[in-house]
Design an enzyme around this catalytic site. Structure first.
Site, PDB file in Angstrom:
ATOM      1  N   GLY A  49       0.834  -1.322  -0.236  1.00  0.00           N
ATOM      2  CA  GLY A  49       0.000   0.096  -0.033  1.00  0.00           C
ATOM      3  C   GLY A  49       0.902   1.259   0.026  1.00  0.00           C
ATOM      4  O   GLY A  49       0.255   2.186   0.018  1.00  0.00           O
ATOM      5  N   HIS A  50       2.338   1.277  -0.029  1.00  0.00           N
ATOM      6  CA  HIS A  50       2.884   2.377   0.013  1.00  0.00           C
ATOM      7  C   HIS A  50       4.248   2.342  -1.011  1.00  0.00           C
ATOM      8  O   HIS A  50       5.339   1.958  -0.349  1.00  0.00           O
ATOM      9  CB  HIS A  50       3.725   2.518   1.582  1.00  0.00           C
ATOM     10  CG  HIS A  50       4.223   3.992   1.792  1.00  0.00           C
ATOM     11  ND1 HIS A  50       5.252   4.353   1.692  1.00  0.00           N
ATOM     12  CD2 HIS A  50       3.497   4.963   2.430  1.00  0.00           C
ATOM     13  CE1 HIS A  50       5.575   5.411   2.088  1.00  0.00           C
ATOM     14  NE2 HIS A  50       4.427   5.973   2.674  1.00  0.00           N
ATOM     15  N   PHE A  51       4.257   2.411  -1.844  1.00  0.00           N
ATOM     16  CA  PHE A  51       3.011   2.783  -2.879  1.00  0.00           C
ATOM     17  C   PHE A  51       3.200   1.806  -3.892  1.00  0.00           C
ATOM     18  O   PHE A  51       4.095   1.532  -4.438  1.00  0.00           O
ATOM     19  CB  PHE A  51       3.005   4.232  -3.562  1.00  0.00           C
ATOM     20  CG  PHE A  51       3.210   5.346  -2.241  1.00  0.00           C
ATOM     21  CD1 PHE A  51       1.914   5.709  -1.765  1.00  0.00           C
ATOM     22  CD2 PHE A  51       4.411   5.901  -2.086  1.00  0.00           C
ATOM     23  CE1 PHE A  51       2.221   6.816  -0.852  1.00  0.00           C
ATOM     24  CE2 PHE A  51       4.462   6.870  -1.031  1.00  0.00           C
ATOM     25  CZ  PHE A  51       3.497   7.391  -0.664  1.00  0.00           C
ATOM     26  N   VAL A  56       8.065   2.433  -1.416  1.00  0.00           N
ATOM     27  CA  VAL A  56       9.101   3.453  -0.929  1.00  0.00           C
ATOM     28  C   VAL A  56       8.736   3.090   0.675  1.00  0.00           C
ATOM     29  O   VAL A  56       7.645   2.935   1.196  1.00  0.00           O
ATOM     30  CB  VAL A  56       8.534   4.772  -0.928  1.00  0.00           C
ATOM     31  CG1 VAL A  56       9.632   5.575   0.036  1.00  0.00           C
ATOM     32  CG2 VAL A  56       8.810   5.153  -2.330  1.00  0.00           C
TER      33      VAL A  56
END
Length: 148
Positions: A49-51, A56
């Site tokens: 989810g990041h990203f 990252v």
């Protein structure tokens, strides 16, 4: 130099997967400093989810990894064994670069001040010799499961 593998780290700090963010300690001196590493892979849970389009490592998790390395230095002291180090403050935190899959992150926290159960560590995370995160981390040592 004093080395610690993942099992030895788990004997000192209470963190466990998926929140144990240190893979090994290269060197440490109880109450003074610790230098550790996080080997970042694409399989880290947070990358989903990041990203998704540009993985990252979240900066707050890098700060947490630095705190865990500092906790090794503090909690390896004989009088602190079996205790937990809690955040008291994060000051002068700067994010200067990204951590991405494939990076081997060097995590160094030096204890610059201690008074009773409280102290401050100067922390730096770097990749390939370039500092990506720096901060001053204030900690409080207390008994696990108690509000000290």
């Amino acid at each position: 130099m004093k080395h610690l593998d993942i099992n030895q780290i788990k004997e000192i700090i209470p963190h466990r997967h998926p929140f144990l963010l240190v893979d090994f300690i290269e060197d440490y001196e109880p109450g003074e400093y610790a230098v550790g590493y996080k080997c970042v892979t694409y399989r880290e849970d947070f990358f989903r989810g990041h990203f998704p389009q540009e993985p990252v490592m979240p900066g707050v998790l890098t700060v947490e990894a630095l705190a865990q390395v500092g906790a090794v230095a503090i909690l390896s002291m004989e009088e602190n064994q079996g205790k937990t180090a809690y955040f008291g403050a994060i000051n002068n935190c700067k994010f200067k670069g990204k951590i991405v899959p494939g990076d081997k992150v060097r995590l160094e926290t030096r204890i610059i001040k201690r008074k009773g159960p409280m102290g401050v560590g100067r922390a730096e995370a770097s990749v390939d010799g370039k500092i990506v995160v720096s901060a001053e981390l204030t900690f409080m040592v207390g008994q696990a499961g108690k509000n000290d």
